[in-house]
Design a protein around this motif. Structure first.
Motif, short mmCIF file in Angstrom:
data_model
loop_
_atom_site.label_atom_id
_atom_site.label_comp_id
_atom_site.label_asym_id
_atom_site.label_seq_id
_atom_site.Cartn_x
_atom_site.Cartn_y
_atom_site.Cartn_z
N LYS A 259 0.83 -1.22 0.00
CA LYS A 259 0.00 0.00 0.00
C LYS A 259 0.85 1.26 0.00
O LYS A 259 0.60 2.20 -0.77
CB LYS A 259 -0.92 -0.02 1.21
CG LYS A 259 -1.83 1.21 1.31
CD LYS A 259 -2.71 1.15 2.54
CE LYS A 259 -3.59 2.39 2.65
NZ LYS A 259 -4.43 2.37 3.88
N PHE A 264 0.38 1.18 -6.74
CA PHE A 264 -0.89 0.55 -7.09
C PHE A 264 -2.05 1.49 -6.74
O PHE A 264 -1.95 2.30 -5.82
CB PHE A 264 -1.03 -0.79 -6.37
CG PHE A 264 0.14 -1.70 -6.63
CD1 PHE A 264 0.22 -2.44 -7.79
CD2 PHE A 264 1.20 -1.78 -5.73
CE1 PHE A 264 1.30 -3.26 -8.06
CE2 PHE A 264 2.30 -2.58 -5.98
CZ PHE A 264 2.35 -3.33 -7.14
N ILE A 285 -1.21 -6.83 -9.15
CA ILE A 285 -0.05 -7.03 -8.29
C ILE A 285 0.67 -8.32 -8.66
O ILE A 285 1.88 -8.34 -8.88
CB ILE A 285 -0.45 -7.03 -6.81
CG1 ILE A 285 -0.92 -5.64 -6.40
CG2 ILE A 285 0.73 -7.47 -5.92
CD1 ILE A 285 -1.39 -5.52 -4.98
N TYR A 393 -4.95 -5.37 -6.12
CA TYR A 393 -4.79 -4.39 -5.04
C TYR A 393 -5.97 -4.37 -4.09
O TYR A 393 -5.80 -4.25 -2.87
CB TYR A 393 -4.55 -3.01 -5.64
CG TYR A 393 -4.21 -1.95 -4.62
CD1 TYR A 393 -3.16 -2.14 -3.72
CD2 TYR A 393 -4.93 -0.77 -4.55
CE1 TYR A 393 -2.84 -1.18 -2.78
CE2 TYR A 393 -4.62 0.21 -3.61
CZ TYR A 393 -3.57 -0.01 -2.73
OH TYR A 393 -3.26 0.95 -1.79
#
Length: 512
Positions: A259, A264, A285, A393
Motif C-alpha cells: 500500500k 498501485f 499485483i 490491489y
C-alpha cells in the motif's frame, strides 16, 4: 485487440512451451526424466521462462487459473455444480470421497512439482555456473529470486490443496524420489518463507511492458502476506496449511508495504479491472498474462471453466467453448447482492438471448462473465488473450482489513473505510461501520467471485464446514452433495502417486 507474440529471443518468454517440455521432470514419482542444458545466458533465460510457464500455465491442458476455478470456486458455495452427466467437477462440488483420480487434482499435483523441479534445477545451475555465465550480478540475483518465488508459490499451492507433501529442495533422481515421504506442513512453510524472504530484496519493484508478467517485489510480498494469514488460520484438527499461529501482524506488515509503495491504485470502475491489461492496470499485483495468436493458439481458456456455451453464442462466439452441462451459480449466492450492486450487473449474466444458430433462444441460467471479453477472443477455446489476476490491489486492502480484525495492525476505522471504498465502487451506499469478520468475508465473496478465492476465504474464516453444510441444506435440493467434514478441507493425494511407490504415502483421511 493487438495480439502479442513472444519470441524466443525476447527479454521475457512467458509462453516457452517448447522449452518447458524439453527439461527434466522429476517429481511426481509417476513422471520421467530427460537431460538439462545450461551453456549460456540465453539457456538460463529459457529455463526461467519454462519455470514460469509450468508454474502459471501448468504442464498440460490446465493452468493455475483453471485450477483455482475448478478446485476453489467450484468447491465453494458460489456454484451449485451438479449435472446429470459425468463430469470431474461434479465430484469436486459434491464432496465425493472417490475423487483421487480426477484430472483437476492430478494436474494440481503434477504441474506444481514439475515447476518445483525446474526451479530447483535453475537455482543449482545458477550456483554452479552463474559467476561464469552472468556478467551482470544483479541479473543473476534477480533470476535466482524469481526461481525462489516460483518454488515458494508452487509449494504454497500444494499445501493448501493437499496438506503434507514431499519436500524437495534440490534435484533428485527418480530412485531418490521414491524414498521421500510427505513432510510436515511446518517444514514446508520454513522453505516457503525462507524463499520469499530471500527473493524479495532482489526482485524489481516493477517491469516495463516487455517484461510484464514477471513477479515483482510486491507480488512476492503479497504472497508472503497471504502465507502468514493462512498459517494463522484455525487448524480444523487436520494436517493442512492452517497452523493456528498468530502472525496477523507479520501479514499486515507485508501487505502495508504494498500500500505505501504508491505503485498501485484502487480501480474506480469494477468492470474495467478485468478489461485493462498490463502496466496500465494499477490493480495488478500478481498476474498471469495470456496472449492470443492468429495462427497458433497460445492463450488461456480459464474463463471456459465456469462459462456456458449459449452465453458465449449470445456475445458472438459460436465456436465450442463448453458443453451444456454448465456450473450454475448458486441461488443463495445471487441473493446476497443488493439490487443496485454493479458487480452483479456487470459480471453475472442472468438473462441473455442467442439470435440464431444451434443455441437460438432465450436463457436465464446465471453464469459468471467477469473475464469473458469477446475483443480478446482468438482462435478457439484455448486462445483467449485474457490475463488472470492472482492477487489484485483490492484484495491486498481487504486482506489488511482482515489482519486488522485479528489484531494485526490498523484500526476499526481503517477496516470500515476499506469496505466503504469497495461498496462505493459497487454502487452501494457507503455507510458501513464496525465491520465484523463475517461481514468482511461476505463483502469479499461479492467482490472476488469467479476469481478462485472463495474456498480459501471459507477456510480462513474458521467456519468452512458449518457454512458449507448450512448452504448444502438449503441449496442442495437434488441431494447430490455429501456431508462436508473437516477432512473435506483437503483434497486426496492423487491415486497415481499413491500407486507409484506403494506404502510411501498415506492417503488423506476421508478419501477412498
Amino acid at each position: 485487440m493487438k495480439k502479442y507474440i513472444y519470441l524466443a529471443t525476447s527479454a521475457f518468454l512467458l509462453f516457452a512451451f517448447a522449452s518447458c517440455n524439453d527439461e527434466l521432470e522429476q517429481i511426481p514419482l509417476s513422471q520421467g526424466t530427460t537431460e538439462n542444458f545450461y551453456a549460456n545466458q540465453n539457456d538460463f533465460i529459457q529455463a526461467r521462462n519454462a519455470t514460469y510457464s509450468v508454474a502459471f500455465h501448468g504442464a498440460g491442458t490446465y493452468g493455475y487459473a483453471n485450477r483455482v476455478l475448478n478446485l476453489s470456486e467450484t468447491r465453494s458455495d458460489n456454484l451449485y455444480a451438479t449435472t446429470t452427466a459425468s463430469r470431474d467437477w461434479e465430484g469436486i462440488n459434491g464432496f465425493f470421497t472417490s475423487i483421487s483420480s480426477v484430472s483437476y487434482i492430478n494436474e494440481a499435483y503434477t504441474s506444481n512439482y514439475n515447476a518445483i523441479y525446474k526451479a530447483n534445477q535453475l537455482l543449482e545451475k545458477i550456483d554452479e555456473k552463474g559467476n561464469e555465465i552472468f556478467t551482470d550480478h544483479l541479473a543473476k540475483a534477480s533470476m535466482a529470486a524469481e526461481a525462489r518465488f516460483l518454488r515458494a508459490f508452487c509449494y504454497f499451492d500444494l499445501i493448501r490443496w493437499f496438506g503434507k507433501v514431499p519436500l524437495i529442495d534440490r534435484t533428485v533422481t527418480a530412485q531418490e524420489a521414491a524414498t521421500i515421504g510427505r513432510s510436515p506442513v511446518a517444514d514446508i512453510y520454513n522453505l516457503i518463507i525462507s524463499d520469499l524472504e530471500l527473493a524479495i530484496p532482489d526482485l524489481s519493484p516493477s517491469y516495463d511492458a516487455a517484461n510484464y508478467g514477471r513477479v515483482t517485489k510486491y507480488g512476492a510480498k503479497a504472497l508472503l502476506g497471504l502465507v502468514y494469514m493462512t498459517r494463522s488460520s484455525p487448524t480444523y484438527g487436520i494436517d493442512g496449511a492452517m497452523l493456528g499461529l498468530n502472525e496477523w501482524d507479520k501479514a499486515y506488515k507485508q501487505l502495508n508495504d504494498i500500500k505505501t509503495s504508491g505503485l498501485f491504485v484502487f480501480g474506480t470502475d469494477y468492470a474495467s479491472i478485468f478489461k485493462v491489461e498490463g502496466n496500465n492496470n494499477k490493480e495488478n499485483i500478481l498476474t498471469i498474462p495470456y496472449t492470443q495468436n492468429i495462427s497458433t493458439p497460445v492463450g488461456g481458456n480459464f474463463m471456459v471453466e465456469v462459462g456456458y456455451q449459449p452465453y458465449f453464442s449470445s456475445v458472438g462466439i459460436d465456436s465450442n467453448q463448453g458443453s451444456l452441462e454448465a456450473r450454475p451459480i448458486s441461488t443463495e449466492f445471487l441473493a446476497q447482492f443488493d439490487a443496485n450492486d454493479k458487480r452483479k450487473a456487470q459480471c453475472i449474466a442472468t438473462s441473455y438471448t442467442v439470435a440464431s444458430g444451434t443455441y437460438k433462444g432465450s436463457y436465464t441460467l446465471p453464469v459468471f462473465t467477469k473475464y469473458i471479453d469477446p475483443a480478446r477472443y482468438g482462435n478457439g477455446r484455448e486462445d483467449w488473450g485474457v490475463d488472470f489476476m492472482v492477487i489484485r490491489y483490492t484484495d491486498v486492502l481487504m486482506m489488511m482489513a482482515e489482519c486488522t480484525l485479528h489484531g494485526g495492525g490498523g484500526t476499526q476505522a481503517d477496516v470500515d473505510a476499506i469496505v466503504n471504498q469497495v461498496r462505493t465502487r459497487a454502487g452501494i451506499a457507503a455507510n458501513a461501520s464496525n465491520i465484523t469478520l463475517d461481514q468482511l468475508f461476505l463483502e469479499r465473496r461479492k467482490e472476488f467471485f469467479s476469481e478462485g478465492t472463495r474456498w480459501f476465504d471459507l477456510i480462513r474464516s474458521g467456519k468452512a464446514v458449518t457454512t458449507m453444510n448450512a448452504w448444502r441444506a438449503t441449496e442442495d435440493t437434488g441431494k447430490r452433495i455429501q456431508e462436508i467434514t473437516n477432512n473435506s478441507l483437503l483434497y486426496p493425494i492423487p491415486l497415481q502417486e499413491i500407486l507409484s511407490v506403494p506404502g510411501l504415502y498415506e492417503q488423506n483421511l476421508g478419501y477412498d
